[in-house]
Design an enzyme around this catalytic site. Structure first.
Site, PDB file in Angstrom:
ATOM      1  N   GLU A 272      33.970  48.824  63.637  1.00  0.00           N
ATOM      2  CA  GLU A 272      33.431  50.113  63.185  1.00  0.00           C
ATOM      3  C   GLU A 272      33.219  51.062  64.372  1.00  0.00           C
ATOM      4  OE1 GLU A 272      30.833  50.771  59.229  1.00  0.00           O
ATOM      5  OE2 GLU A 272      29.714  49.876  60.866  1.00  0.00           O
ATOM      6  N   HIS A 293      43.812  24.241  63.033  1.00  0.00           N
ATOM      7  CA  HIS A 293      44.669  23.568  62.054  1.00  0.00           C
ATOM      8  C   HIS A 293      45.243  24.551  61.041  1.00  0.00           C
ATOM      9  CE1 HIS A 293      43.566  19.471  63.428  1.00  0.00           C
ATOM     10  NE2 HIS A 293      42.563  20.171  63.930  1.00  0.00           N
ATOM     11  N   LYS A 402      34.021  55.040  50.029  1.00  0.00           N
ATOM     12  CA  LYS A 402      32.753  55.157  49.288  1.00  0.00           C
ATOM     13  C   LYS A 402      32.870  56.250  48.228  1.00  0.00           C
ATOM     14  CE  LYS A 402      29.524  53.573  52.811  1.00  0.00           C
ATOM     15  NZ  LYS A 402      28.518  53.981  53.766  1.00  0.00           N
TER      16      LYS A 402
END
Ligand code: PA5
Length: 411
Positions: A272, A293, A402
């Site tokens: 951010e 893995h 948003k």
């Protein structure tokens, strides 16, 4: 010991004297705290003693009322608490467990929290700097509703602690109207730089974390100008130099699952802060040996667009000795020592593949060391962002999604 940086395996991270001087000048400017949202820089040493006392007193009161503290918040108003507590191994014995809400909008997840309210003595700590973030608002109203049914409105209010902006926002208004105990997140400190504010430290205090030691670690690095001139500033410069050379991803790696949320915290802080104007390092995180893995193959032989940052903890207190049945090579060794061999072995293998690796040595996973580490990362994010010529303290890009969600919900 302070956070120690090892760049032995990052030979191509060469930066000029001019960049070094620029980084020092950036740090000096940050310390002057003249710019918006730079209040966090000097905050650990200026944090008022009365705030610490109030946090401890209210934490004790809350501990007397509950065995579960529901911490509502998202992003910078959540990750620091969860990351520090997980790295410390959870709440201290006999202290309330923390349960998190409002860090997603899953009905499935939040429906599960009803059981917590029904079966436990609960208190709530709602953290939102703006007071209006959708996830925290939703979770707060849902959980408050369940608490009204169980405790009634007055008793519920006595079980809520709200942490928000000192002057504005709907959470501030509600707190004043309902009489909740409140703490402030200072106006000039943004969410992802708020690790040493009550937004993160108060819930930690309820869980029995030594918040004096935590902020003490931050103070120790913050105040040491010589450290920043030498050791401290090199991490920002190394990241900047590697980015300039076409490394676009920084992979944070650690060898203990209890550090998974430290990785998430780093992703939020760096992502951010830096990801804007078409610039920035994309932060990723991996837990080893688990992820060797799965992602080990890609790291060793995949597209070379990344560098690695290993967060290497030198001492962990708990350990297990391997029994005879594991075979003669392993029997009698400590698991932590074997894990240390894994750090060395993986770095040696990745070095052969010419991967650039930065190793950050941290003494242990105590409150004090975590305070050092978080402050070190915050300063690094700010300095690297400024070297990249972006504003590390805003987040204009998050407004777009948003708004789209608000449009869909008809708000
Ligand atoms: O770093 C940030 O500013 C954000 O991640 C915020 O912390 C997050 O969006 C939550 O905001 P608020 O505390 O206003 O609810």
């Amino acid at each position: 010991m302070k956070i120690n940086l090892n760049t032995e395996f990052a030979a191509s991270a060469v930066y000029s004297d001019a960049d070094y001087n620029r980084a020092l000048a950036i740090m000096d400017e940050l310390r002057e705290d003249k710019e918006a949202y730079t209040g966090w820089v000097n905050w650990p040493v200026t944090l008022p003693a009365e705030w610490m006392e109030k946090m401890k007193t209210v934490a004790e009161d809350i501990r007397g009322k509950c065995d579960r503290l529901i911490v509502i918040g998202i992003g910078g108003s959540y990750l620091g608490t969860a990351a520090v507590l997980e790295a410390l191994g959870g709440s201290k014995e006999g202290y309330p467990e923390l349960v998190y809400a409002g860090n997603n909008m899953s009905g499935f997840y939040h429906a599960g929290l009803k059981k917590v309210v029904d079966e436990h003595d609960v208190c709530v700590c709602v953290v939102s700097k703006s007071g209006g973030t959708m996830e925290s608002r939703l979770a707060f109203s849902i959980i408050k509703g369940w608490m009204y049914e169980k405790y009634g409105r007055e008793e519920t209010a006595a079980r809520i602690v709200a942490i928000t902006d000192p002057h504005k926002g709907i959470l501030r208004e509600e707190s004043d109207a309902e009489g909740y105990v409140t703490f402030e997140i200072p106006s000039n400190i943004g969410g992802r730089y708020s690790a040493f504010t009550p937004g993160i430290m108060f819930p930690l205090a309820v869980a029995g974390v030594d918040i004096e030691a935590f902020v003490g670690g931050a103070k120790a690095v913050q105040a040491d100008k010589e450290y920043w001139k030498n050791e401290g500033v090199r991490y920002a410069l190394t990241r900047y130099a590697l980015n300039q050379q076409g490394k676009h991803i920084e992979v944070f790696e650690y060898y203990d699952p209890s550090m998974r949320l430290i990785g998430e915290w780093c992703k939020q802080l760096f992502g951010e802060s830096e990801g804007k104007e078409g610039k920035g390092l994309f932060p990723a995180s991996l837990t080893f040996s688990t992820d060797l893995h799965s992602m080990g193959q890609f790291l060793q032989e995949g597209t070379q667009i990344f560098f690695e940052t290993v967060i290497n903890v030198l001492n962990r207190d708990a350990d297990v000795i391997v029994p005879e049945s594991a075979g003669p090579e392993l029997a009698g060794r400590s698991l932590n020592d074997i894990n240390k061999m894994a750090v060395k072995g993986v770095m040696a293998a990745h070095r052969k593949a010419d991967i650039q690796i930065v190793r950050i040595d941290v003494e242990d996973m105590t409150e004090y060391s975590l305070g050092q580490l978080l402050y070190f990362f915050m300063m690094t994010a700010a300095v690297t962002g400024k070297l990249m010529c972006i504003d590390p303290f805003n987040q204009p890009g998050v407004e777009d999604y948003k708004q789209e969600i608000r449009n869909l919900l008809g708000q």
